[in-house]
Design a protein around this motif. Structure first.
Motif, PDB file in Angstrom:
ATOM      1  N   ARG A   1     -10.681   4.235   7.807  1.00 17.92           N
ATOM      2  CA  ARG A   1     -11.242   4.565   9.109  1.00 17.92           C
ATOM      3  C   ARG A   1     -10.878   6.002   9.486  1.00 17.92           C
ATOM      4  O   ARG A   1     -11.652   6.733  10.077  1.00 17.92           O
ATOM      5  CB  ARG A   1     -10.724   3.587  10.157  1.00 17.92           C
TER       6      ARG A   1
ATOM      7  N   ARG B   1     -13.559  -2.270  -2.004  1.00 22.19           N
ATOM      8  CA  ARG B   1     -13.738  -1.619  -3.302  1.00 22.19           C
ATOM      9  C   ARG B   1     -12.406  -1.104  -3.815  1.00 22.19           C
ATOM     10  O   ARG B   1     -12.055  -1.265  -4.979  1.00 22.19           O
ATOM     11  CB  ARG B   1     -14.740  -0.471  -3.157  1.00 22.19           C
ATOM     12  N   ALA B   2     -11.696  -0.458  -2.917  1.00 26.42           N
ATOM     13  CA  ALA B   2     -10.410   0.111  -3.339  1.00 26.42           C
ATOM     14  C   ALA B   2      -9.426  -0.997  -3.717  1.00 26.42           C
ATOM     15  O   ALA B   2      -8.601  -0.841  -4.613  1.00 26.42           O
ATOM     16  CB  ALA B   2      -9.828   0.962  -2.216  1.00 26.42           C
ATOM     17  N   PHE B   3      -9.533  -2.117  -3.026  1.00 28.62           N
ATOM     18  CA  PHE B   3      -8.539  -3.174  -3.213  1.00 28.62           C
ATOM     19  C   PHE B   3      -8.789  -4.027  -4.452  1.00 28.62           C
ATOM     20  O   PHE B   3      -7.873  -4.416  -5.151  1.00 28.62           O
ATOM     21  CB  PHE B   3      -8.520  -4.069  -1.958  1.00 28.62           C
TER      22      PHE B   3
ATOM     23  N   ARG C   1       1.552  -5.818  11.332  1.00 32.57           N
ATOM     24  CA  ARG C   1       2.498  -6.588  10.520  1.00 32.57           C
ATOM     25  C   ARG C   1       2.177  -6.378   9.038  1.00 32.57           C
ATOM     26  O   ARG C   1       1.025  -6.356   8.646  1.00 32.57           O
ATOM     27  CB  ARG C   1       2.402  -8.076  10.842  1.00 32.57           C
TER      28      ARG C   1
ATOM     29  N   PRO D   1      -4.099  -2.495  -6.446  1.00 32.08           N
ATOM     30  CA  PRO D   1      -3.471  -3.758  -6.005  1.00 32.08           C
ATOM     31  C   PRO D   1      -3.448  -4.814  -7.103  1.00 32.08           C
ATOM     32  O   PRO D   1      -2.516  -5.594  -7.198  1.00 32.08           O
ATOM     33  CB  PRO D   1      -4.359  -4.207  -4.845  1.00 32.08           C
TER      34      PRO D   1
ATOM     35  N   LEU E   1      -1.721  -9.974   1.348  1.00 29.33           N
ATOM     36  CA  LEU E   1      -2.873  -9.237   0.823  1.00 29.33           C
ATOM     37  C   LEU E   1      -3.790  -8.815   1.963  1.00 29.33           C
ATOM     38  O   LEU E   1      -4.314  -7.696   1.976  1.00 29.33           O
ATOM     39  CB  LEU E   1      -3.634 -10.105  -0.186  1.00 29.33           C
TER      40      LEU E   1
ATOM     41  N   GLU F   1      -7.618   0.753   7.665  1.00 33.38           N
ATOM     42  CA  GLU F   1      -7.220   1.744   8.666  1.00 33.38           C
ATOM     43  C   GLU F   1      -7.265   3.147   8.081  1.00 33.38           C
ATOM     44  O   GLU F   1      -7.736   4.087   8.709  1.00 33.38           O
ATOM     45  CB  GLU F   1      -5.805   1.431   9.138  1.00 33.38           C
ATOM     46  N   GLU F   2      -6.749   3.252   6.850  1.00 36.10           N
ATOM     47  CA  GLU F   2      -6.758   4.565   6.207  1.00 36.10           C
ATOM     48  C   GLU F   2      -8.184   5.084   6.039  1.00 36.10           C
ATOM     49  O   GLU F   2      -8.483   6.246   6.286  1.00 36.10           O
ATOM     50  CB  GLU F   2      -6.080   4.485   4.842  1.00 36.10           C
TER      51      GLU F   2
ATOM     52  N   LEU G   1       0.835  -1.193   0.000  1.00 41.32           N
ATOM     53  CA  LEU G   1       0.000   0.000   0.000  1.00 41.32           C
ATOM     54  C   LEU G   1       0.878   1.255   0.000  1.00 41.32           C
ATOM     55  O   LEU G   1       0.586   2.248  -0.674  1.00 41.32           O
ATOM     56  CB  LEU G   1      -0.908  -0.012   1.247  1.00 41.32           C
TER      57      LEU G   1
ATOM     58  N   GLU H   1      -5.950  -4.618   5.473  1.00 42.87           N
ATOM     59  CA  GLU H   1      -6.181  -4.029   6.788  1.00 42.87           C
ATOM     60  C   GLU H   1      -5.609  -2.612   6.864  1.00 42.87           C
ATOM     61  O   GLU H   1      -6.213  -1.713   7.446  1.00 42.87           O
ATOM     62  CB  GLU H   1      -5.565  -4.911   7.879  1.00 42.87           C
ATOM     63  N   LEU H   2      -4.447  -2.436   6.247  1.00 40.30           N
ATOM     64  CA  LEU H   2      -3.858  -1.092   6.214  1.00 40.30           C
ATOM     65  C   LEU H   2      -4.796  -0.130   5.500  1.00 40.30           C
ATOM     66  O   LEU H   2      -4.995   1.013   5.911  1.00 40.30           O
ATOM     67  CB  LEU H   2      -2.509  -1.127   5.498  1.00 40.30           C
ATOM     68  N   GLU H   3      -5.353  -0.677   4.409  1.00 35.92           N
ATOM     69  CA  GLU H   3      -6.288   0.143   3.620  1.00 35.92           C
ATOM     70  C   GLU H   3      -7.482   0.514   4.486  1.00 35.92           C
ATOM     71  O   GLU H   3      -7.913   1.678   4.511  1.00 35.92           O
ATOM     72  CB  GLU H   3      -6.728  -0.691   2.402  1.00 35.92           C
TER      73      GLU H   3
ATOM     74  N   SER I   1      -3.019  -8.269   5.102  1.00 37.44           N
ATOM     75  CA  SER I   1      -2.455  -7.198   5.921  1.00 37.44           C
ATOM     76  C   SER I   1      -2.529  -5.866   5.181  1.00 37.44           C
ATOM     77  O   SER I   1      -2.799  -4.832   5.781  1.00 37.44           O
ATOM     78  CB  SER I   1      -1.027  -7.529   6.336  1.00 37.44           C
ATOM     79  N   ASP I   2      -2.335  -5.907   3.858  1.00 38.33           N
ATOM     80  CA  ASP I   2      -2.438  -4.666   3.117  1.00 38.33           C
ATOM     81  C   ASP I   2      -3.869  -4.154   3.081  1.00 38.33           C
ATOM     82  O   ASP I   2      -4.117  -2.949   3.112  1.00 38.33           O
ATOM     83  CB  ASP I   2      -1.886  -4.830   1.697  1.00 38.33           C
TER      84      ASP I   2
END
Lengths: 110, 883
Positions: free
Chosen positions: B29, B44-46, A75, A47, B17, B26-27, A29, B22-24, B19-20
């Protein structure tokens, strides 16, 4: 990709990824955001294109990956340039400059 | 990326994938959305994670393997759904591949596996040819005299050696161990290019008479009998009662095939491997004999670049020189025959092996054709499915892949089972190896065999899968999908293809059945042929007299006289007799009879087979006396002879042979023989042909250390074996009696190989017939199902049920009939090869040919009956209403 986005030229994505990793190690990301930022929002890497490219480049030996912790203490898988990747960045940068110069002079020609 | 890390890498990717993602989240949020909205926005973004994963897989280069695994899974699932079809197809392929692999392993071992020597293709055997004797002996072993001349003058060979093999007692008298000894000239080591692992080879000196008591042990004998004693060199062992000094031990890898010379020709199958090597030496008289003593097995190593033909040419020239210098009374036309060692060892086993290989490949072909046929019917019924796939955008290559994957899985499973089957069969084929080639240890399935199975499985996939695949790849989706499936029928093209396949099955089956019939008839005739002697209640024993104590004819003859007297006194014994050669184990020694007054050179004289026998020999095997009398023990010491009818009529045409005289060798020095009787001709050398000219001389004239006893009993002979042994041992405990068995068993054994070939062919033929029947049944059942409405219409319009019956029968039997004709033609085409394996039966035998076709027709008609009955039982109303 949506309409306002510029289509990525073939091979450009690799160069952008290499460039984005030139300064720091990033997760998927992060790379996407960094490219967006570097190109002032012109290129949005989804992605769906990013991950296959990352893994292809890892296969090629330009990138290496490791599991690390994100700024939010999560992580995530991080990528960094390998020695070969740094070399590739130089090569592709020169090539791109050549192409862009050529394109510019072609378009400016009268 | 290694493909076996697939799972691990994939799990890692999934985690990455997630974890990424989840990062998305978070953003998102941080943008202040509700948890539900956060998740949806992030997704949607992913984008589609499964798709991303697949794309990443492509980037890793796994796609082909993944597709392969998926194909295999899919094919297995499909096969699982129709277990009947799968099991039949798989077993068909397994039997075909397994049997072919097993036979191939045998053929490979016999004909192709290189002999375990350096550059084995350069090792050749040398035989002599004597034009004057070629009717009885097309080739002869080598004479020491000629060999010496070749050795001095040839330019084609690196090295040459003569040898002989015999069996000798090893160790202390009383309980000697019988070992096989190879007696060879020193050249053997350079011919075979082997050196002892311990010690040294024979010196030139040790190849001279009087210095030859040195021995080299083989590794196995050294380990087993001497416990691998490292200090064995220089120790003395006792061979045949004489002391031999051990000078070497051969390496473990050294294995020597059994060799045959005149003495051992056909007498025994050497079951023991060679255990000891001793020098072969020649006395001065032997070396001087210019036309005698054709007794040795010649082996040589060709120089690099010299072909067999060139070397043969040169030897022929040398033989010509020898011929020119022969004394007048020994004039002969000499030449030589050079054969690659391996070819010589294979000998006459080649043809039956080739026939078996061809037959088993025929079976495999029928199996593949059957599977093709089954697959074709399946392909037709899957047409709709394929059409849907094509309409949804499957490429042609993908369609072919879909069509062939089932075949591939079937072939892999069938091939795997086939390998297992072959691994079980192969060890039991050991005893069918020609004895000369049975020296390399246990026969087992090796990489050559597995490779063969693999190749066969691949070929089967291509052969059986090609037709359905090509049919599928031509699928025109709109046509198939527009058609009502109930109206769709098989294309004429595919129907023709299926008929052609049935015809092929029929052809191969008929050829196999015919060949089996021929071999069986031939074997029956061979067993029923008038042998001229009887085997009932008769036992045969072999005896090996050790040299120690029996070094001359006198002692040996007296031993046998003693044994025979005691045997004849036993209550159950009718006749006990001595013979130098047991029936069907060889011809005896060849020699020339010179009729008194005949002064032609020795080589012009007729060649006869001589045997020494005791008086009761003829009664023991019921060989009838035609004229004169037998000799008796009271004639002891006299030079008498009995001759066979053929000998009598050839040597004394139109005269009474009784009282006639002849001599062996020089009449001036040798006492002539007087003919006292004539016995009838028989088949004692081989069942397949009448005996050559035979002359029987009394055993007091000549007794070799190896001989046989025939004993005709009054009771069940199997109970007598022990008594026979005990009686022999009551004369001398130290005499080995290697075999005691019934004479009828020996007769059966003399055709054991033919019986084995027949049994295998029978198995192949029955399997092929069953498969052909199955094929016909499958095709017809399918075609009746396809023509259900047509038949209903015919019946509705007034067709009689018998004519429907006939319609289906004709449909099924036409290709069979065509195939049968082709099959008979195929069998006739190979008549030349098959004919040489037959006894008193023509490969064109009309009765058997018609019989073979009849058997096939019977099988196929019964396969047609059920589908035909089904067709005739169609209810027209129902058939038409299915519209």
């Amino acid at each position: 990709m949506n309409s306002k986005q510029v289509n990525l030229l073939q091979g450009t994505l690799d160069l952008l990824i290499l460039k984005s990793l030139g300064a720091a190690e990033l997760h998927g990301l992060g790379i996407s955001r960094r490219i967006e930022q570097m190109t002032q929002g012109t290129f949005l890497v989804k992605p769906g294109s990013l991950f296959p490219a990352l893994h292809r480049m890892e296969e090629a030996g330009w990138l290496s990956s490791f599991w690390g912790e994100s700024e939010n203490r999560r992580r995530a898988k991080y990528y960094r340039l390998t020695k070969a990747g740094k070399g590739q960045l130089v090569v592709e940068t020169q090539e791109w400059k050549k192409i862009s110069l050529a394109m510019n002079s072609a378009l400016e020609a009268t | 990326m290694r493909w076996w890390q697939t799972r691990k890498r994939d799990a890692d990717l999934e985690r990455e994938l997630r974890s990424d993602l989840e990062l998305e989240e978070e953003e998102q949020r941080d943008n202040g959305l509700s948890p539900d909205e956060v998740r949806r926005a992030a997704y949607r973004a992913f984008g589609n994670t499964t798709l991303i994963r697949e794309h990443v897989h492509e980037a890793w280069g796994w796609a082909p393997i993944e597709r392969l695994l998926q194909d295999a899974r899919y094919a297995l699932r499909q096969l699982w759904r129709s277990p009947g079809f799968s099991i039949v197809a798989m077993m068909t392929l397994a039997v075909g591949i397994g049997a072919t692999t097993a036979i191939f392993t045998l053929v490979y071992d016999v004909m192709l596996r290189p002999l375990p020597f350096a550059q084995p293709d350069r090792i050749v055997t040398i035989e002599e040819k004597v034009a004057e004797w070629s009717n009885l002996y097309p080739t002869l072993p080598v004479s020491a005299n000629h060999f010496t001349f070749w050795q001095q003058h040839n330019k084609s060979f690196d090295s040459m050696a003569l040898m002989q093999q015999f069996s000798v007692p090893l160790g202390a008298p009383g309980h000697p161990l019988q070992v096989e000894a190879l007696s060879a000239t020193p050249g053997i080591f350079s011919v075979l290019q082997v050196q002892p692992a311990l010690g040294r080879t024979f010196t030139v000196d040790e190849a001279q008479r009087g210095h030859e008591h040195v021995a080299i042990l083989t590794y196995d004998l050294w380990r087993e009998q001497f416990g691998g004693d490292p200090g064995i060199l220089g120790k003395t062992i006792s061979l045949d009662g004489f002391p031999y000094s051990v000078i070497g031990v051969m390496p473990q890898s050294f294995h020597m095939p059994s060799i045959q010379t005149m003495d051992t020709l056909g007498t025994t199958n050497h079951p023991l491997p060679i255990g000891v090597l001793v020098p072969l030496t020649f006395s001065k008289e032997r070396l001087a004999e210019e036309m005698g003593d054709l007794n040795y097995f010649g082996l040589a190593r060709l120089k690099t670049g010299i072909s067999v033909a060139v070397a043969n040419e040169e030897l022929n020239a040398l033989q010509h020189t020898i011929s020119a210098n022969l004394p007048a009374d020994e004039k002969a036309t000499l030449s030589a025959a050079i054969t690659p060692f391996q070819e010589k060892l294979v000998g006459s086993n080649r043809k039956p092996l080739m026939v078996l290989l061809a037959a088993v490949m025929g079976l495999l072909l029928v199996g593949c054709v059957n599977v093709t046929n089954l697959l074709l019917s399946r392909a037709v019924s899957q047409k709709r499915q394929m059409a849907v796939a094509a309409a949804l955008g499957a490429s042609r290559a993908e369609l072919v892949r879909m069509a062939i994957r089932e075949t591939a899985v079937l072939a892999v499973l069938g091939g795997g089972l086939g390998v297992l089957l072959a691994a079980c069969i192969v060890p039991s084929m050991q005893r069918y190896l020609p004895p000369a080639l049975d020296f390399r240890g246990a026969l087992h399935l090796d990489w050559a065999g597995v490779g063969c199975a693999f190749l066969l499985a691949t070929l089967a996939t291509l052969a059986a899968g090609a037709a359905p695949a090509s049919m599928v790849s031509r699928t025109a989706p709109q046509e198939v999908l527009h058609n009502d499936s109930r109206l769709a029928s098989e294309s004429p093209r595919s129907r023709r293809a299926r008929r052609a396949l049935v015809a092929i099955e029929a052809a191969v089956s008929v050829a196999l059945v015919l060949m089996t019939g021929l071999l069986t008839a031939s074997l029956v005739k061979l067993m029923a042929v008038d042998r001229g002697f009887t085997t009932e209640r008769t036992i045969a024993a072999t005896v090996e007299l050790p040299s120690e104590g029996y070094h001359d004819r006198q002692h040996r003859a007296e031993f046998y006289r003693d044994v025979l007297q005691r045997l004849n006194r036993l209550p159950g014994v009718e006749h006990a007799a001595f013979t130098s050669v047991l029936p069907l184990t060889g011809g005896g020694w060849g020699d020339m009879a010179r009729i008194s007054g005949d002064s032609r050179p020795v080589t012009q004289l007729p060649l006869e087979n001589f045997r020494s026998v005791s008086p009761q020999y003829f009664s023991a095997i019921n060989l009838p006396l035609i004229a004169g009398r037998f000799f008796s023990e009271s004639d002891w010491g006299k030079n008498l002879a009995l001759v066979s009818q053929k000998t009598a009529s050839s040597l004394w045409p139109g005269k009474d042979p009784i009282g006639q005289q002849f001599s062996r060798g020089d009449p001036a020095t040798e006492k002539p023989f007087t003919v006292v009787g004539v016995v009838s001709d028989a088949r004692t050398v081989s069942l397949a042909k009448p005996d050559p000219m035979l002359i029987y001389v009394p055993y007091w004239y000549r007794v070799e250390p190896m001989a046989g006893l025939v004993i005709r009993t009054r009771q069940d002979p199997s109970e007598m074996a022990d008594m026979v042994r005990q009686t022999i041992w009551s004369v001398d405990r130290g005499v080995p009696v290697p075999t005691v068995r019934t004479l009828s068993g020996m007769v059966a054994d003399s055709v054991a190989n033919q019986r084995f070939e027949k049994d295998l062919l029978l198995f192949f033929a029955v399997s092929a017939l069953l498969l052909a029947g199955l094929g016909v049944y499958g095709v017809l059942t399918y075609s009746v199902a396809q023509r259900y409405r047509e038949i209903g219409l015919r019946l509705a319009l007034g067709a009689q049920r018998p004519s429907v019956y006939w319609l289906v029968l004709r449909d099924g039997l036409l290709p069979v009939a065509i195939g049968a004709v082709a099959g008979v033609a195929l069998a006739f085409g190979s008549a030349r090869v098959v004919g040489s394996l037959l006894f008193q039966i023509s490969p064109y035998d009309p009765v058997l040919s018609i019989g073979a076709v009849g058997v096939l027709l019977a099988v196929c008609i019964s396969a047609c009956l059920l589908p035909a009955w089904r067709a005739a039982a169609v209810d027209p109303m129902r058939a038409l209403r299915t519209e």
